[in-house]
Scaffold this active site. Structure first.
Site, short mmCIF file in Angstrom:
data_model
loop_
_atom_site.label_atom_id
_atom_site.label_comp_id
_atom_site.label_asym_id
_atom_site.label_seq_id
_atom_site.Cartn_x
_atom_site.Cartn_y
_atom_site.Cartn_z
CB VAL A 195 -0.96 0.03 1.21
CG1 VAL A 195 -1.98 -1.09 1.13
CG2 VAL A 195 -0.19 -0.04 2.54
CG ASP A 196 4.85 0.78 1.18
OD1 ASP A 196 4.73 0.01 0.20
OD2 ASP A 196 5.54 0.51 2.17
CG ASP A 197 4.88 5.63 -3.06
OD1 ASP A 197 3.86 5.22 -3.65
OD2 ASP A 197 4.99 6.76 -2.56
#
Ligand code: PRX
Length: 665
Positions: free
Chosen positions: A534-536
């Site tokens: 859900v992050d980069d």
């Protein structure tokens, strides 16, 4: 084929076969549930019992675990087995030899080319480890010192890891696919006095000049103020063949330096919380961070998961994990877990498609491998080559298969199950991370009914929760952010040299929880389906890469003024890197420039991080406050600009149409 087709609503179930259940360490779902409940309700008793399998020179004091996960209550800290002393090299080697198992094979090593093979017994491995440890001591390495390793997958690599552990030094293995600059970054962070490498090796048909890369890296590091004092070089290929030389006074060859050392080296008893290793991994921002693991808890996590998740029977199984020791999977499920169990394993230096796509199954037949653990990207790549490469080999020794590193799409899962495993081998789809040190959500082969593409249920002592964006715990079937409510023995303790970054990355978003960075769904059976980061953070062929790392490599090219990287689905790699690049005013785009930009990323990070697509971008979609809207870029990259949603907050909405027109140019 898309890596994410099929909804998890599918009713497909694969029950554990009787032949597996009858011999398994945990038999049936009810036994799992009972033991799981005990592990949560009486965590101390559960882990105490498990820890009794290992040797502790001094026992721990109660409680077995002390921790604070909640920043509101002070700094985050986690410790297990305080007061205890042990040594993981003793537990992985001496303990078995003292039990009369010295002649058992530890490694069947299979080289890159067919016909290259070695067999190493536990006694031989211990002698090798001791010689390396004695050399390390001879050059002044002491307890707590850092040692960097940059090698191919030969027995000397796990042996060097164990040699560090034997004397209480902290190893930091850097995957041999990283570039000189990436290696230099890691050396500059951990500042070792010693680097262990090899002259070079072949990867498939390609020579890899490891020593020359080390030289370049150490020149960079020297220029930035850190000089490595000693480089130990294993002469795998003749130095001259790989363009390598030795720097007098700094570099020594293994044959001369190590082979003459005594075969015995006493172990250093270290506190359970003594650092064992650093392993650099990518996050959503900044440079890769050194994930720090300590001795006692990590050792216990490695042992219990290897034993229960792979259901290893050390007297009869031959186990093979295809991971390189440069990644956490190679640490826990090549070097430490199997050796702690006293298992026999295959160590394979090559690649699954060399000299042909049947290599893995030829190796399985050759060594009668019964447990095989690999990554979905390898499964998809082999699937794409067709069934004949598999079916021409017998594979009758296989009884259990494993998957790790990224979500496995149900189609690849079914092929792995039906074609590779002949429909008879359970698949353990193991979800975990560099940070977790060991399996966290995973089936147990004799207990858990399987659903294709699902990591299923938590391992013992692991208490997951699913949160919504506001940080509220969701109940029952739901979808949200995966977090952990309590520590487990093998969890990371800090980011080396930067505890604030540890707290910020994992404990600041949701108070009182460890934030995994992954999204997940929980179904009506309580099964967890990992949906991805859900992050980069990107996951390309199971390799973890930060978007920010690729972007900063691109802007290091003098013609690139700005870059934004997103992931797009890829049939084999899972995700591919798609880079939007804005050039300096006056610079025209061209195929040559595209190649140069890709070469820059290969040089700064490594070949595996090379973007698949460079999309010329006169401008990037940004909010009025200047934040790049990656959501918009993802839609453009995957040709879904008809589903852009609300773009009214863009500073210049016209940029979207420009980008669509430049696609494929
Ligand atoms: O996104 C998850 C994915 O890989 C990430 C961890 O990457 P790394 O630290 O490099 O460790 C890889 C080997 C453990 C996770 O945050 N991941 C790993 N295993 C799975 C997975 N995603 C889905 N299913 C898995 N079995």
């Amino acid at each position: 084929m898309s890596p994410h087709e099929d909804a998890p609503s599918s009713k497909e179930r694969f029950m554990p076969p009787d032949s597996i259940v009858s011999k398994a360490h945990v038999q049936g779902l009810a036994s799992y549930q009972e033991l799981y409940d005990k592990s949560i309700n009486d965590n101390e008793a559960f882990w105490t019992e498990q820890a009794e399998q290992l040797h502790w020179q001094t026992k721990w004091s109660s409680p077995i675990c002390k921790y604070n996960f909640n920043l509101d209550h002070g700094p985050v800290h986690i410790s297990w087995f305080e007061g205890a002393e042990t040594n993981i090299s003793y537990n992985a080697l001496d303990r078995h030899i003292e039990n009369g198992l010295g002649d058992r094979v530890a490694f069947y090593w299979e080289g890159n080319d067919e016909g290259q093979e070695r067999t190493v017994t536990y006694s031989e491995l211990k002698a090798m480890v001791c010689r390396i440890a004695n050399w390390l001591k001879s050059v002044g390495v002491k307890r707590g010192d850092d040692v960097s390793l940059y090698m191919a997958l030969v027995p000397e690599l796990p042996a060097a890891m164990l040699a560090c552990a034997r004397i209480g030094a902290v190893h930091s293995v850097v995957f041999g696919g990283f570039s000189a600059e990436a290696l230099a970054d890691r050396v500059l962070d951990s500042r070792p006095a010693v680097v262990i490498t090899s002259s070079g090796t072949m990867r498939g048909p390609k020579p890899i000049p490891l020593k020359a890369i080390v030289d370049d890296a150490l020149n960079i590091s020297e220029g930035k103020g850190h000089s490595v004092q000693h480089v130990l070089v294993l002469e795998q290929l003749p130095l001259a063949d790989v363009g390598a030389s030795l720097r007098p006074g700094r570099d020594v060859v293994w044959r001369e330096a190590v082979d003459s050392q005594p075969d015995d080296c006493p172990v250093e008893w270290v506190p359970a919380e003594a650092p064992l290793f650093k392993l650099y991994t990518s996050g959503s921002t900044g440079k890769p961070k050194g994930v720090l693991h300590t001795t006692g808890g990590y050792m216990l996590g490695a042992l219990t998961t290897t034993k229960l998740v792979f259901d290893v029977q050390p007297t009869t199984d031959v186990y093979w994990c295809t991971a390189d020791c440069g990644w956490i999977t190679g640490h826990t499920y090549v070097t430490y877990g199997p050796l702690l169990l006293g298992a026999t394993q295959v160590l394979f230096e090559g690649v699954p498609t060399w000299p042909d796509a049947g290599r893995c199954w030829a190796i399985v037949d050759k060594y009668k491998v019964s447990i095989f653990y690999t990554a979905p990207t390898a499964i998809r790549a082999l699937h794409a080559r067709g069934d004949a490469w598999v079916t021409r080999h017998s594979r009758s020794s296989l009884r259990l298969l494993g998957s790790v590193g990224e979500p496995i799409n149900p189609e690849a899962w079914r092929w792995y199950h039906e074609v590779v495993g002949g429909g008879r081998c359970p698949i353990v789809d193991t979800w975990w991370q560099t940070e977790t040190g060991a399996h966290m959500i995973t089936p147990l082969p004799g207990a858990t009914p399987l659903k294709p593409g699902c990591a299923t249920l938590p391992f013992f002592g692991v208490e997951p929760a699913v949160l919504n964006e506001r940080g509220e715990e969701l109940q029952g079937p739901c979808e949200g952010i995966l977090v952990m409510k309590r520590p487990w023995p093998s969890m990371m303790r800090t980011v080396a040299g930067d505890h604030a970054r540890f707290e910020q990355t994992y404990f600041s978003a949701f108070r009182g929880y460890y934030f995994t960075g992954d999204g997940c769904r929980r179904d009506a059976d309580g099964y967890y389906w990992i949906t991805g980061r859900v992050d980069d953070v990107l996951n390309v062929s199971g390799h973890r890469i930060g978007t920010a790392e690729v972007e900063s490599a691109l802007v290091a090219h003098p013609s690139c003024v700005e870059a934004a990287v997103v992931a797009v689905e890829h049939p084999i790699k899972g995700q591919a890197i798609y880079a939007f690049v804005t050039l300096m005013t006056g610079v025209d785009h061209s195929d040559d420039l595209r190649k140069e930009l890709i070469a820059t990323v290969r040089k700064i990070i490594g070949p595996f991080a090379a973007p698949d697509v460079i999309h010329w971008a006169p401008g990037l979609p940004k909010t009025r406050s200047g934040k790049i809207m990656r959501r918009v870029l993802r839609k453009i990259a995957s040709k879904e600009e008809d589903q852009l949603g609300d773009i009214s907050t863009l500073a210049d909405p016209g940029v979207v149409q420009q980008l669509v027109e430049l696609r494929g140019k």
